[in-house]
Design a protein around this motif. Structure first.
Motif, PDB file in Angstrom:
ATOM      1  N   GLY A  54      24.404  -2.954 115.106  1.00 31.32           N
ATOM      2  CA  GLY A  54      25.741  -2.977 115.708  1.00 31.32           C
ATOM      3  C   GLY A  54      25.968  -1.739 116.542  1.00 31.32           C
ATOM      4  O   GLY A  54      25.024  -1.146 117.070  1.00 31.32           O
ATOM      5  N   VAL A  55      27.238  -1.344 116.653  1.00 23.62           N
ATOM      6  CA  VAL A  55      27.596  -0.177 117.448  1.00 23.62           C
ATOM      7  C   VAL A  55      28.598   0.689 116.697  1.00 23.62           C
ATOM      8  O   VAL A  55      29.379   0.205 115.881  1.00 23.62           O
ATOM      9  CB  VAL A  55      28.197  -0.569 118.820  1.00 23.62           C
ATOM     10  N   THR A  56      28.542   1.980 116.975  1.00 22.01           N
ATOM     11  CA  THR A  56      29.551   2.928 116.514  1.00 22.01           C
ATOM     12  C   THR A  56      29.959   3.752 117.730  1.00 22.01           C
ATOM     13  O   THR A  56      29.257   3.774 118.733  1.00 22.01           O
ATOM     14  CB  THR A  56      29.001   3.871 115.416  1.00 22.01           C
ATOM     15  N   SER A  89      38.163   5.549 116.542  1.00 23.36           N
ATOM     16  CA  SER A  89      36.732   5.494 116.241  1.00 23.36           C
ATOM     17  C   SER A  89      36.363   4.034 115.994  1.00 23.36           C
ATOM     18  O   SER A  89      37.189   3.240 115.528  1.00 23.36           O
ATOM     19  CB  SER A  89      36.386   6.357 115.033  1.00 23.36           C
ATOM     20  N   LEU A  90      35.131   3.690 116.319  1.00 24.13           N
ATOM     21  CA  LEU A  90      34.664   2.313 116.218  1.00 24.13           C
ATOM     22  C   LEU A  90      33.441   2.232 115.324  1.00 24.13           C
ATOM     23  O   LEU A  90      32.584   3.115 115.360  1.00 24.13           O
ATOM     24  CB  LEU A  90      34.282   1.774 117.596  1.00 24.13           C
ATOM     25  N   SER A  91      33.365   1.174 114.535  1.00 21.58           N
ATOM     26  CA  SER A  91      32.177   0.898 113.740  1.00 21.58           C
ATOM     27  C   SER A  91      32.099  -0.605 113.534  1.00 21.58           C
ATOM     28  O   SER A  91      32.869  -1.176 112.768  1.00 21.58           O
ATOM     29  CB  SER A  91      32.236   1.618 112.393  1.00 21.58           C
ATOM     30  N   ASN A 115      32.870   4.840 124.486  1.00 16.42           N
ATOM     31  CA  ASN A 115      31.636   5.541 124.174  1.00 16.42           C
ATOM     32  C   ASN A 115      30.999   4.854 122.969  1.00 16.42           C
ATOM     33  O   ASN A 115      31.442   5.047 121.841  1.00 16.42           O
ATOM     34  CB  ASN A 115      31.921   7.013 123.889  1.00 16.42           C
ATOM     35  N   LEU A 116      29.991   4.034 123.203  1.00 20.64           N
ATOM     36  CA  LEU A 116      29.337   3.273 122.139  1.00 20.64           C
ATOM     37  C   LEU A 116      27.868   3.674 122.021  1.00 20.64           C
ATOM     38  O   LEU A 116      27.212   3.930 123.021  1.00 20.64           O
ATOM     39  CB  LEU A 116      29.412   1.772 122.431  1.00 20.64           C
ATOM     40  N   GLN A 117      27.372   3.686 120.777  1.00 20.55           N
ATOM     41  CA  GLN A 117      25.957   3.931 120.514  1.00 20.55           C
ATOM     42  C   GLN A 117      25.440   2.792 119.647  1.00 20.55           C
ATOM     43  O   GLN A 117      26.087   2.406 118.670  1.00 20.55           O
ATOM     44  CB  GLN A 117      25.728   5.255 119.776  1.00 20.55           C
ATOM     45  N   GLU A 118      24.255   2.281 119.986  1.00 17.36           N
ATOM     46  CA  GLU A 118      23.620   1.264 119.157  1.00 17.36           C
ATOM     47  C   GLU A 118      23.264   1.901 117.823  1.00 17.36           C
ATOM     48  O   GLU A 118      22.749   3.010 117.756  1.00 17.36           O
ATOM     49  CB  GLU A 118      22.368   0.727 119.841  1.00 17.36           C
ATOM     50  N   THR A 119      23.547   1.173 116.723  1.00 18.11           N
ATOM     51  CA  THR A 119      23.312   1.689 115.370  1.00 18.11           C
ATOM     52  C   THR A 119      22.472   0.687 114.594  1.00 18.11           C
ATOM     53  O   THR A 119      22.774  -0.507 114.599  1.00 18.11           O
ATOM     54  CB  THR A 119      24.645   1.930 114.644  1.00 18.11           C
ATOM     55  N   ARG A 120      21.443   1.175 113.944  1.00 16.48           N
ATOM     56  CA  ARG A 120      20.612   0.341 113.071  1.00 16.48           C
ATOM     57  C   ARG A 120      20.445   1.057 111.744  1.00 16.48           C
ATOM     58  O   ARG A 120      20.263   2.268 111.702  1.00 16.48           O
ATOM     59  CB  ARG A 120      19.240   0.091 113.692  1.00 16.48           C
ATOM     60  N   GLN A 121      20.486   0.287 110.664  1.00 16.03           N
ATOM     61  CA  GLN A 121      20.307   0.880 109.329  1.00 16.03           C
ATOM     62  C   GLN A 121      19.378   0.019 108.502  1.00 16.03           C
ATOM     63  O   GLN A 121      19.339  -1.153 108.630  1.00 16.03           O
ATOM     64  CB  GLN A 121      21.654   1.000 108.612  1.00 16.03           C
TER      65      GLN A 121
END
Length: 121
Positions: A54-56, A89-91, A115-121
């Motif tokens: 997703g994105v944060t 803030s976004l998550s 301002n979004l960053q791709e996030t993987r966990q």
């Protein structure tokens, strides 16, 4: 030369009034938007089951609104968030089956920074 300059100004004004102006590349750099309207779609591929994707990030809204929705491979919304006026803030993270997850960002006369960053966990 004046005609060319007037044509350029008219084209930029037409873009501003119909789609809005966008400067930046979402998930790589902060994106500055002026009167943005319509939808943008971004895809993220998930290769392993139960991995999160997703994105944060943040959204700083001066006017208008942006709505972000994360859809799983079957098209079901797994996360969503709205950005009204202010700084937020976004998550948005989805987890589940492998496949292509889609982020849909709907703009309604949005002016601000996303301002979004791709996030993987």
């Amino acid at each position: 030369m004046r005609f060319l300059l007037l044509a350029l100004v008219a084209a930029v004004l037409l873009l501003y009034l119909t789609f809005g102006l966008r400067f930046g590349y979402v998930t790589l750099t902060p994106t500055h938007l002026l009167n943005a309207q319509g939808e943008n779609h971004y895809t993220f591929e998930l290769y392993e089951p139960n991995q999160k994707v997703g994105v944060t990030g943040t959204c700083a809204v001066r006017s208008g609104q942006a709505t972000l929705r994360l859809l799983d491979p079957s098209g079901t919304q797994v996360a969503g968030q709205s950005c009204p006026k202010g700084t937020w803030s976004l998550s948005l993270l989805g987890q589940g089956e492998p496949g292509i997850y889609r982020l849909v960002v709907a703009f309604d006369h949005y002016t601000g920074t996303l301002n979004l960053q791709e996030t993987r966990q």
